[in-house]
Design a protein around this motif. Structure first.
Motif, PDB file in Angstrom:
ATOM      1  N   TYR A 274      24.229 -53.335  28.777  1.00  0.00           N
ATOM      2  CA  TYR A 274      22.912 -52.995  28.228  1.00  0.00           C
ATOM      3  C   TYR A 274      21.869 -54.054  28.599  1.00  0.00           C
ATOM      4  N   PHE A 278      18.682 -52.799  30.616  1.00  0.00           N
ATOM      5  CA  PHE A 278      17.465 -52.525  29.868  1.00  0.00           C
ATOM      6  C   PHE A 278      16.693 -53.778  29.468  1.00  0.00           C
ATOM      7  N   THR A 279      17.296 -54.946  29.594  1.00  0.00           N
ATOM      8  CA  THR A 279      16.565 -56.182  29.347  1.00  0.00           C
ATOM      9  C   THR A 279      16.151 -56.835  30.657  1.00  0.00           C
ATOM     10  N   LEU A 281      16.356 -55.218  33.473  1.00  0.00           N
ATOM     11  CA  LEU A 281      15.865 -54.095  34.279  1.00  0.00           C
ATOM     12  C   LEU A 281      16.558 -54.004  35.633  1.00  0.00           C
ATOM     13  N   MET A 283      19.014 -51.847  36.808  1.00  0.00           N
ATOM     14  CA  MET A 283      19.778 -50.651  36.510  1.00  0.00           C
ATOM     15  C   MET A 283      20.830 -50.358  37.570  1.00  0.00           C
TER      16      MET A 283
END
Length: 320
Positions: A274, A278-279, A281, A283
């Motif tokens: 995660y 999402f921190t 970025l 992906m």
């Protein structure tokens, strides 16, 4: 005496066409009823999985479009296994959590199921109370309550102070933070407990009666009757809880504030994934981590199934 069989009369063409039309209508109705599930499978599972597989070979930020993804080949996987120190730390934390918490959770569930496998007034209420924590499993609110219980001014330290023991901020201590998450997972043993209880109800009482006649004690009955008869249920719970153990995320996220702290003591694999996606970025790298995770969990499941034939005993004496 030989008799000639009379051939069946041919089915008229109109009747065949009617049967075919009826079958097509039935098939169409079936697909219509299945369409919500099929759309969910495609839109929520299959298509996103294929997209993530493609992204795992790219350098991609979730703030951009798929056309902005840059193909990097196996660089994400190479970085994962060779140059990312947090990756192997997250693997170690996750394996430690699963190896310790899952067996203790199953042991607690089986012990309580044995205690509740009785008939007395109010037993249904006791079963419901023991199952209640599992109804809150995975919730953010429960994780917040758990964090407040094990901080310096929490209820656990207040209980210890009654015995003259000076507590500490357990969730903020890298030596005990992961253990508090294990304790939370073990406390939520309600679901496997109910399954164990259902399995105990299926054990024939005649076996225990015959063992009592032979002079067998409680431990011998448990070892020679209960465990073999419950082995399929134990196997079922073991597979499910092992998968859940590797997938732990919510409690680690809430207790650590989304960072895996203190000092990465609670950095579970899914939490690290995660953070990367999402921190930071990144992906593309997070997608590669997700696919490695999927493959590893699948291999662990295959190993469990392959070893089950050595210790799982079915009532018909056939390995399934």
């Amino acid at each position: 005496m030989l008799t000639a069989t009379t051939p069946a009369p041919p089915v008229p063409a109109a009747q065949r066409r009617g049967r075919g039309a009826r079958r097509r209508r039935q098939d169409a109705a079936g697909y219509i009823f299945l369409s919500p599930w099929l759309l969910g499978l495609l839109g929520i599972t299959a298509i996103p999985m294929l997209i993530s597989l493609y992204l795992s070979f790219t350098d991609y930020s979730p703030l951009g479009s798929l056309s902005d993804a840059t193909w990097v080949g196996l660089d994400n996987y190479r970085r994962m296994f060779t140059t990312d120190p947090s990756y192997w730390h997250a693997v170690r934390v996750t394996v430690e959590f699963a190896v310790i918490a899952v067996p203790l959770k199953l042991a607690a569930a089986l012990a309580v199921a044995l205690l509740l496998n009785r008939t007395f007034r109010g037993i249904a209420w006791f079963r419901g109370l023991f199952y209640l924590p599992s109804l809150l499993g995975g919730s953010v609110a429960l994780a917040i309550v758990w964090r407040s219980m094990f901080n310096r001014e929490g209820a656990f330290n207040s209980l210890l102070s009654l015995f003259g023991i000076h507590g500490q901020p357990w969730v903020n201590d890298p030596n005990f933070a992961l253990e508090t998450l294990m304790l939370l997972a073990i406390w939520q043993f309600g679901a496997p407990m109910v399954i164990f209880l259902a399995g105990l109800k299926q054990v024939p009482t005649e076996l225990y009666e015959a063992a009592s006649v032979d002079g067998a004690g409680a431990w011998r009955k448990f070892r020679n009757i209960t465990l073999p008869m419950l082995s399929p249920v134990i196997f079922f719970n073991l597979v499910l809880e092992t998968i859940h153990g590797f997938q732990g995320f919510t409690a680690a996220f809430v207790v650590s504030g989304g960072t895996g702290g203190p000092v990465d003591a609670t950095l579970m694999y899914t939490l690290d994934l995660y953070v990367k996606g999402f921190t930071e970025l990144d992906m593309g790298y997070a997608s590669a981590m997700a696919w490695v995770f999927l493959v590893v969990v699948g291999l662990v499941t295959v190993v469990l199934f392959s070893t089950g034939r050595f210790w799982v005993h079915y009532s018909d004496s056939e390995a399934k």
